[in-house]
Design an enzyme around this catalytic site. Structure first.
Site, PDB file in Angstrom:
ATOM      1  N   ASP A 190      40.724  47.189  33.011  1.00  0.00           N
ATOM      2  CA  ASP A 190      41.598  46.968  34.148  1.00  0.00           C
ATOM      3  C   ASP A 190      43.045  47.033  33.615  1.00  0.00           C
ATOM      4  O   ASP A 190      43.260  46.969  32.401  1.00  0.00           O
ATOM      5  CB  ASP A 190      41.278  45.577  34.728  1.00  0.00           C
ATOM      6  CG  ASP A 190      42.288  45.129  35.744  1.00  0.00           C
ATOM      7  OD1 ASP A 190      42.584  45.896  36.671  1.00  0.00           O
ATOM      8  OD2 ASP A 190      42.787  43.983  35.604  1.00  0.00           O
ATOM      9  N   ASP A 197      46.407  45.537  35.592  1.00  0.00           N
ATOM     10  CA  ASP A 197      47.178  44.328  35.916  1.00  0.00           C
ATOM     11  C   ASP A 197      46.501  43.058  35.398  1.00  0.00           C
ATOM     12  O   ASP A 197      45.332  42.803  35.707  1.00  0.00           O
ATOM     13  CB  ASP A 197      47.354  44.194  37.430  1.00  0.00           C
ATOM     14  CG  ASP A 197      48.204  45.300  38.043  1.00  0.00           C
ATOM     15  OD1 ASP A 197      48.862  46.041  37.296  1.00  0.00           O
ATOM     16  OD2 ASP A 197      48.221  45.398  39.293  1.00  0.00           O
ATOM     17  N   ARG A 252      42.631  49.007  40.683  1.00  0.00           N
ATOM     18  CA  ARG A 252      42.623  49.098  42.147  1.00  0.00           C
ATOM     19  C   ARG A 252      44.028  49.094  42.719  1.00  0.00           C
ATOM     20  O   ARG A 252      44.201  48.967  43.923  1.00  0.00           O
ATOM     21  CB  ARG A 252      41.870  47.905  42.726  1.00  0.00           C
ATOM     22  CG  ARG A 252      40.468  47.768  42.196  1.00  0.00           C
ATOM     23  CD  ARG A 252      39.848  46.445  42.590  1.00  0.00           C
ATOM     24  NE  ARG A 252      40.005  46.231  44.022  1.00  0.00           N
ATOM     25  CZ  ARG A 252      39.267  45.373  44.725  1.00  0.00           C
ATOM     26  NH1 ARG A 252      38.341  44.661  44.142  1.00  0.00           N
ATOM     27  NH2 ARG A 252      39.469  45.229  46.012  1.00  0.00           N
TER      28      ARG A 252
HETATM   29 MG   LIG Z   1      43.679  42.804  37.054  1.00  0.00          MG
END
Ligand SMILES: [Mg+2]
Length: 163
Positions: A10, A12, A69
């Protein structure tokens, strides 16, 4: 020890300590002193051990991918480039929606089965969704670092050994 065939990160709060669509102000640039800054001149940083973590995977021969995302797609891609991280990633899946989609595309593009993937993410809902696919998932609490990397590799190896 058995190694994963793909490590997925991922972005962030896993590679950097902010939401790229909320806390910082794209576009980004590299200033003359070499720091990465946003439109307002705010300095942008990775979690400090991230380059070393990615180097470690490279040294182990484990390819690396990104799954995010965020809706700030251009900003996220720009940061990967400005931090000189692009060279580590064989695939980047960056768009909103369930991470199941990101992982299905990663499987299609790389040919690596879910059971051979290792995933790092700070958000529990992503861990829940992606675990159901059979991916070994690690919940990152304070950003990616070498200790979490070791924990991930050990958890992956144990999962391969079976219950
Ligand atoms: Mg994250």
């Amino acid at each position: 020890m058995e190694l994963p065939k793909l490590a997925v990160f991922d972005l962030d709060y896993t590679l950097w300590p902010f939401w790229v669509d909320t806390h910082v102000d794209p576009p980004f640039h590299k200033s003359s002193d070499g720091t990465v800054r946003d439109r307002r001149g705010q300095t942008i940083r990775l979690y400090p051990e991230v380059p070393e973590v990615l180097d470690r995977f490279r040294g182990l021969g484990v390819p690396v991918a990104a799954a995010s995302r965020t809706g700030e797609i251009e900003g996220a891609k720009q940061l990967l480039e400005l931090f000189d991280l692009d060279r580590y990633f064989v695939q980047r899946e960056i768009y909103p929606g369930s991470k199941v989609t990101h992982f299905e595309r990663l499987r299609q593009k790389t040919g690596v089965p879910f059971s051979q993937m290792l995933f790092f993410d700070d958000e529990k809902r992503n861990i829940v969704d992606v675990s159901k696919l059979g991916v070994t998932c690690i919940h990152v609490q304070n950003g990616m670092n070498l200790q979490v990397l070791t924990q991930g590799l050990e958890t992956f190896a144990k999962a391969q050994a079976g219950p």
